[in-house]
Design a protein around this motif. Structure first.
Motif, PDB file in Angstrom:
ATOM      1  N   MET A 131       0.823  -1.200   0.000  1.00  0.00           N
ATOM      2  CA  MET A 131       0.000   0.000   0.000  1.00  0.00           C
ATOM      3  C   MET A 131       0.864   1.260   0.000  1.00  0.00           C
ATOM      4  N   ALA A 132       1.903   1.274   0.818  1.00  0.00           N
ATOM      5  CA  ALA A 132       2.759   2.455   0.907  1.00  0.00           C
ATOM      6  C   ALA A 132       3.446   2.730  -0.426  1.00  0.00           C
ATOM      7  N   ASP A 133       3.840   1.664  -1.165  1.00  0.00           N
ATOM      8  CA  ASP A 133       4.474   1.858  -2.464  1.00  0.00           C
ATOM      9  C   ASP A 133       3.538   2.543  -3.441  1.00  0.00           C
ATOM     10  N   HIS A 134       2.254   2.138  -3.448  1.00  0.00           N
ATOM     11  CA  HIS A 134       1.265   2.751  -4.344  1.00  0.00           C
ATOM     12  C   HIS A 134       1.064   4.218  -3.975  1.00  0.00           C
ATOM     13  N   GLN A 135       0.990   4.491  -2.684  1.00  0.00           N
ATOM     14  CA  GLN A 135       0.774   5.862  -2.237  1.00  0.00           C
ATOM     15  C   GLN A 135       1.978   6.738  -2.590  1.00  0.00           C
ATOM     16  N   LEU A 136       3.175   6.208  -2.398  1.00  0.00           N
ATOM     17  CA  LEU A 136       4.381   6.962  -2.746  1.00  0.00           C
ATOM     18  C   LEU A 136       4.455   7.194  -4.252  1.00  0.00           C
ATOM     19  N   ARG A 137       4.090   6.170  -5.047  1.00  0.00           N
ATOM     20  CA  ARG A 137       4.092   6.332  -6.504  1.00  0.00           C
ATOM     21  C   ARG A 137       3.093   7.419  -6.902  1.00  0.00           C
ATOM     22  N   GLU A 138       1.884   7.399  -6.314  1.00  0.00           N
ATOM     23  CA  GLU A 138       0.891   8.422  -6.642  1.00  0.00           C
ATOM     24  C   GLU A 138       1.386   9.805  -6.229  1.00  0.00           C
ATOM     25  N   LEU A 139       2.032   9.909  -5.086  1.00  0.00           N
ATOM     26  CA  LEU A 139       2.575  11.185  -4.633  1.00  0.00           C
ATOM     27  C   LEU A 139       3.599  11.716  -5.631  1.00  0.00           C
ATOM     28  N   LYS A 140       4.490  10.860  -6.116  1.00  0.00           N
ATOM     29  CA  LYS A 140       5.496  11.278  -7.093  1.00  0.00           C
ATOM     30  C   LYS A 140       4.844  11.733  -8.397  1.00  0.00           C
ATOM     31  N   VAL A 141       3.824  11.002  -8.840  1.00  0.00           N
ATOM     32  CA  VAL A 141       3.117  11.379 -10.069  1.00  0.00           C
ATOM     33  C   VAL A 141       2.440  12.733  -9.884  1.00  0.00           C
ATOM     34  N   CYS A 142       1.791  12.922  -8.741  1.00  0.00           N
ATOM     35  CA  CYS A 142       1.097  14.193  -8.486  1.00  0.00           C
ATOM     36  C   CYS A 142       2.079  15.359  -8.433  1.00  0.00           C
ATOM     37  N   TYR A 163       0.520  17.407   0.154  1.00  0.00           N
ATOM     38  CA  TYR A 163       0.077  16.283   0.983  1.00  0.00           C
ATOM     39  C   TYR A 163       0.094  16.658   2.456  1.00  0.00           C
ATOM     40  N   LEU A 164      -0.674  15.904   3.213  1.00  0.00           N
ATOM     41  CA  LEU A 164      -0.688  16.037   4.669  1.00  0.00           C
ATOM     42  C   LEU A 164       0.144  14.901   5.227  1.00  0.00           C
ATOM     43  N   SER A 165       1.064  15.208   6.126  1.00  0.00           N
ATOM     44  CA  SER A 165       1.851  14.141   6.736  1.00  0.00           C
ATOM     45  C   SER A 165       1.217  13.746   8.059  1.00  0.00           C
ATOM     46  N   SER A 166       1.594  12.580   8.532  1.00  0.00           N
ATOM     47  CA  SER A 166       1.103  12.111   9.824  1.00  0.00           C
ATOM     48  C   SER A 166       1.703  12.987  10.930  1.00  0.00           C
ATOM     49  N   GLY A 200      -0.355  11.239   5.168  1.00  0.00           N
ATOM     50  CA  GLY A 200      -1.699  11.095   5.711  1.00  0.00           C
ATOM     51  C   GLY A 200      -2.784  11.308   4.674  1.00  0.00           C
ATOM     52  N   GLY A 201      -2.485  12.016   3.599  1.00  0.00           N
ATOM     53  CA  GLY A 201      -3.462  12.253   2.543  1.00  0.00           C
ATOM     54  C   GLY A 201      -2.929  13.227   1.509  1.00  0.00           C
ATOM     55  N   LEU A 202      -3.485  13.136   0.316  1.00  0.00           N
ATOM     56  CA  LEU A 202      -3.133  14.034  -0.771  1.00  0.00           C
ATOM     57  C   LEU A 202      -4.238  15.076  -0.905  1.00  0.00           C
ATOM     58  N   CYS A 203      -3.892  16.316  -1.217  1.00  0.00           N
ATOM     59  CA  CYS A 203      -4.863  17.414  -1.281  1.00  0.00           C
ATOM     60  C   CYS A 203      -5.078  17.862  -2.724  1.00  0.00           C
ATOM     61  N   PHE A 204      -6.342  17.826  -3.167  1.00  0.00           N
ATOM     62  CA  PHE A 204      -6.724  18.173  -4.535  1.00  0.00           C
ATOM     63  C   PHE A 204      -7.874  19.166  -4.526  1.00  0.00           C
ATOM     64  N   ASP A 205      -8.095  19.816  -5.676  1.00  0.00           N
ATOM     65  CA  ASP A 205      -9.311  20.614  -5.851  1.00  0.00           C
ATOM     66  C   ASP A 205     -10.526  19.713  -5.712  1.00  0.00           C
TER      67      ASP A 205
END
Length: 152
Positions: free
Chosen positions: A1-12, A29-32, A39-44
């Motif tokens: 799960m963390a790998d997918h989230q990190l990949r999405e963060l890099k793409v964003c 993004y929001l960190s823990s 903790g989450g990614l922030c979008f419109d």
């Protein structure tokens, strides 16, 4: 799960440096609390998913889905594809949002970049139900193929 989230963060982050009017704007993004994980990614925020608009029989202009064509070309020029996951395509009515431009005209906005990968990479994420396309490598043609069923 963390790998997918990190990949999405890099793409964003890459998309924030290369914006497009039909890609959902990413703001960071929001960190823990301990700053040990994202903790989450922030979008419109946008009005509604395209699937919901279709369920509600909202009338859209004939060229409404031209926006994703240009959006995907932008993504492909950056050597990325939005992709499919396992055998399910991620360009689907749940990952396109209906929004309004400043003039009040409907606009199609692409979201959800967790399956977005560089062209040629092997895909690995789980399925989005009822949206099928075979293959297991990140390729631009899969993205463009997925728009056909939505136009129908």
């Amino acid at each position: 799960m963390a790998d997918h989230q990190l990949r999405e963060l890099k793409v964003c982050e890459m998309l924030r440096a290369n914006p497009h009017r039909n890609i959902c704007a990413y703001h960071g993004y929001l960190s823990s609390a301990g700053q040990t994980y994202v903790g989450g990614l922030c979008f419109d925020r946008h009005a509604m998913m395209l699937g919901r608009a279709a369920d509600q029989k909202i009338s859209l202009p004939a060229d409404f889905l031209d926006g994703p064509d240009y959006t995907l070309m932008h993504l492909h020029r950056l050597d990325y594809a939005h992709n499919h996951i396992a055998s399910w395509n991620d360009i689907n009515p749940k990952n396109l949002m209906l929004s309004l431009n400043p003039c009040g005209a409907p606009v199609c906005i692409l979201i959800d970049f967790d399956s977005c990968q560089p062209l040629g990479e092997r895909l690995e994420k789980g399925p989005t139900p009822d949206w099928v396309y075979p293959g297991d490598v990140s390729v631009a043609d899969d993205d463009l193929w997925a728009l056909g069923p939505m136009r129908e």
